[in-house]
Design a protein around this motif. Sequence first.
Motif, PDB file in Angstrom:
ATOM      1  N   CYS A  58      36.384  73.541  30.869  1.00  0.00           N
ATOM      2  CA  CYS A  58      36.686  74.962  30.680  1.00  0.00           C
ATOM      3  C   CYS A  58      36.628  75.300  29.196  1.00  0.00           C
ATOM      4  O   CYS A  58      37.368  74.732  28.396  1.00  0.00           O
ATOM      5  CB  CYS A  58      38.057  75.295  31.250  1.00  0.00           C
ATOM      6  SG  CYS A  58      38.156  75.003  33.038  1.00  0.00           S
ATOM      7  N   GLU A 113      43.374  77.105  38.234  1.00  0.00           N
ATOM      8  CA  GLU A 113      43.304  75.800  38.868  1.00  0.00           C
ATOM      9  C   GLU A 113      42.204  74.944  38.250  1.00  0.00           C
ATOM     10  O   GLU A 113      42.394  73.754  37.992  1.00  0.00           O
ATOM     11  CB  GLU A 113      43.063  75.938  40.372  1.00  0.00           C
ATOM     12  CG  GLU A 113      43.028  74.566  41.053  1.00  0.00           C
ATOM     13  CD  GLU A 113      42.491  74.611  42.463  1.00  0.00           C
ATOM     14  OE1 GLU A 113      43.192  74.128  43.356  1.00  0.00           O
ATOM     15  OE2 GLU A 113      41.352  75.118  42.656  1.00  0.00           O
ATOM     16  N   ARG A 114      41.025  75.538  37.991  1.00  0.00           N
ATOM     17  CA  ARG A 114      39.926  74.778  37.381  1.00  0.00           C
ATOM     18  C   ARG A 114      40.358  74.251  36.008  1.00  0.00           C
ATOM     19  O   ARG A 114      40.054  73.114  35.656  1.00  0.00           O
ATOM     20  CB  ARG A 114      38.664  75.623  37.232  1.00  0.00           C
ATOM     21  CG  ARG A 114      38.050  76.189  38.494  1.00  0.00           C
ATOM     22  CD  ARG A 114      37.653  75.152  39.529  1.00  0.00           C
ATOM     23  NE  ARG A 114      36.704  75.639  40.500  1.00  0.00           N
ATOM     24  CZ  ARG A 114      36.984  76.360  41.574  1.00  0.00           C
ATOM     25  NH1 ARG A 114      38.215  76.743  41.823  1.00  0.00           N
ATOM     26  NH2 ARG A 114      36.045  76.715  42.420  1.00  0.00           N
ATOM     27  N   TRP A 166      31.779  67.604  40.938  1.00  0.00           N
ATOM     28  CA  TRP A 166      31.649  68.066  42.318  1.00  0.00           C
ATOM     29  C   TRP A 166      30.703  67.152  43.077  1.00  0.00           C
ATOM     30  O   TRP A 166      30.484  66.010  42.669  1.00  0.00           O
ATOM     31  CB  TRP A 166      31.195  69.528  42.350  1.00  0.00           C
ATOM     32  CG  TRP A 166      31.443  70.166  43.675  1.00  0.00           C
ATOM     33  CD1 TRP A 166      30.504  70.623  44.555  1.00  0.00           C
ATOM     34  CD2 TRP A 166      32.709  70.395  44.300  1.00  0.00           C
ATOM     35  NE1 TRP A 166      31.122  71.118  45.686  1.00  0.00           N
ATOM     36  CE2 TRP A 166      32.475  70.993  45.553  1.00  0.00           C
ATOM     37  CE3 TRP A 166      34.021  70.134  43.926  1.00  0.00           C
ATOM     38  CZ2 TRP A 166      33.485  71.342  46.431  1.00  0.00           C
ATOM     39  CZ3 TRP A 166      35.047  70.483  44.799  1.00  0.00           C
ATOM     40  CH2 TRP A 166      34.768  71.084  46.028  1.00  0.00           C
ATOM     41  N   LEU A 209      39.819  67.660  42.752  1.00  0.00           N
ATOM     42  CA  LEU A 209      38.402  67.363  42.556  1.00  0.00           C
ATOM     43  C   LEU A 209      38.014  66.210  43.487  1.00  0.00           C
ATOM     44  O   LEU A 209      38.862  65.391  43.839  1.00  0.00           O
ATOM     45  CB  LEU A 209      38.139  66.982  41.102  1.00  0.00           C
ATOM     46  CG  LEU A 209      38.391  68.093  40.087  1.00  0.00           C
ATOM     47  CD1 LEU A 209      38.233  67.558  38.667  1.00  0.00           C
ATOM     48  CD2 LEU A 209      37.478  69.276  40.323  1.00  0.00           C
ATOM     49  N   LEU A 234      40.406  74.615  45.049  1.00  0.00           N
ATOM     50  CA  LEU A 234      39.906  73.284  45.414  1.00  0.00           C
ATOM     51  C   LEU A 234      41.011  72.343  45.876  1.00  0.00           C
ATOM     52  O   LEU A 234      40.754  71.444  46.658  1.00  0.00           O
ATOM     53  CB  LEU A 234      39.183  72.649  44.224  1.00  0.00           C
ATOM     54  CG  LEU A 234      38.025  73.438  43.631  1.00  0.00           C
ATOM     55  CD1 LEU A 234      37.452  72.706  42.433  1.00  0.00           C
ATOM     56  CD2 LEU A 234      36.972  73.716  44.681  1.00  0.00           C
ATOM     57  N   CYS A 242      40.357  70.320  35.466  1.00  0.00           N
ATOM     58  CA  CYS A 242      39.314  69.794  34.583  1.00  0.00           C
ATOM     59  C   CYS A 242      39.316  70.543  33.251  1.00  0.00           C
ATOM     60  O   CYS A 242      38.411  71.336  32.969  1.00  0.00           O
ATOM     61  CB  CYS A 242      37.949  69.903  35.262  1.00  0.00           C
ATOM     62  SG  CYS A 242      36.649  69.069  34.332  1.00  0.00           S
ATOM     63  N   VAL A 248      33.159  77.687  32.917  1.00  0.00           N
ATOM     64  CA  VAL A 248      34.001  76.814  33.723  1.00  0.00           C
ATOM     65  C   VAL A 248      33.106  75.848  34.489  1.00  0.00           C
ATOM     66  O   VAL A 248      32.172  76.267  35.174  1.00  0.00           O
ATOM     67  CB  VAL A 248      34.859  77.642  34.721  1.00  0.00           C
ATOM     68  CG1 VAL A 248      35.657  76.724  35.639  1.00  0.00           C
ATOM     69  CG2 VAL A 248      35.778  78.596  33.971  1.00  0.00           C
ATOM     70  N   HIS A 306      30.584  76.272  37.433  1.00  0.00           N
ATOM     71  CA  HIS A 306      31.162  77.273  38.324  1.00  0.00           C
ATOM     72  C   HIS A 306      30.924  78.690  37.830  1.00  0.00           C
ATOM     73  O   HIS A 306      30.646  79.591  38.609  1.00  0.00           O
ATOM     74  CB  HIS A 306      32.668  77.023  38.492  1.00  0.00           C
ATOM     75  CG  HIS A 306      33.353  78.050  39.325  1.00  0.00           C
ATOM     76  ND1 HIS A 306      33.205  78.104  40.694  1.00  0.00           N
ATOM     77  CD2 HIS A 306      34.161  79.078  38.982  1.00  0.00           C
ATOM     78  CE1 HIS A 306      33.906  79.127  41.158  1.00  0.00           C
ATOM     79  NE2 HIS A 306      34.490  79.729  40.141  1.00  0.00           N
ATOM     80  N   MET A 335      40.530  80.298  38.390  1.00  0.00           N
ATOM     81  CA  MET A 335      40.239  79.808  37.044  1.00  0.00           C
ATOM     82  C   MET A 335      41.400  78.971  36.506  1.00  0.00           C
ATOM     83  O   MET A 335      41.182  77.953  35.847  1.00  0.00           O
ATOM     84  CB  MET A 335      39.914  80.950  36.085  1.00  0.00           C
ATOM     85  CG  MET A 335      39.275  80.453  34.798  1.00  0.00           C
ATOM     86  SD  MET A 335      38.747  81.701  33.591  1.00  0.00           S
ATOM     87  CE  MET A 335      38.062  82.988  34.569  1.00  0.00           C
ATOM     88  N   HIS A 352      33.141  71.587  36.425  1.00  0.00           N
ATOM     89  CA  HIS A 352      33.968  70.487  36.905  1.00  0.00           C
ATOM     90  C   HIS A 352      33.125  69.525  37.741  1.00  0.00           C
ATOM     91  O   HIS A 352      32.061  69.904  38.253  1.00  0.00           O
ATOM     92  CB  HIS A 352      35.137  71.013  37.744  1.00  0.00           C
ATOM     93  CG  HIS A 352      34.703  71.890  38.881  1.00  0.00           C
ATOM     94  ND1 HIS A 352      34.260  71.398  40.090  1.00  0.00           N
ATOM     95  CD2 HIS A 352      34.624  73.238  38.969  1.00  0.00           C
ATOM     96  CE1 HIS A 352      33.942  72.399  40.884  1.00  0.00           C
ATOM     97  NE2 HIS A 352      34.142  73.533  40.229  1.00  0.00           N
TER      98      HIS A 352
END
Length: 166
Positions: free
Chosen positions: A48, A39-40, A67, A82, A79, A44, A63, A92, A37, A65
């Motif tokens: 979030c 990193e997400r 893809w 992205l 990831l 992005c 969450v 996600h 989380m 992003h």
Amino acid sequence: MSAGALRWRPMRPADLPAASTIAVHVHPGYPEDDAVMAERLRLCPGGCLALVGPGEALAGYAVGHPWRSGSVPDLDTLLGALPERADAWCIHDVALLPEARGQGAAAAVVGLMLAQAARHGLPEVVLVAVGDAAGFWRRHGFRPLAAPAPAGYGAGAALMARALAA
């Protein structure tokens, strides 16, 4: 919590510990390392979101992003970056505490995620429905894909997508 008391706002790094606690409570069968989380959020931040109530107490999170169409990353996977040529928005995770459910917050965040996909110029939104969530996603225009969900999501998980209106 009353519906008027809940609102979605951008997630902040300080929200991560509370979001992790919610994840463990809401998704005990789908554990992810806290680094996923984080990193997400770093990759992005606009995807979030934190659902907050009075006093900014976290009642849920979402969450998403950019893809690739027709796929999602496997559960508990960092990831690194992205995709350079994303052609879909990936939802996600969406998790709401039980006391935050039934007040329209989940439907509201679907709209926010669809708007993020549109802002990024992405024609499709993809996700994995776990547990009994497929009905919720169907009501919001998502349809199962023929491809299976990544193995990490377990038996019964459904890879789903929704095209955005042109």
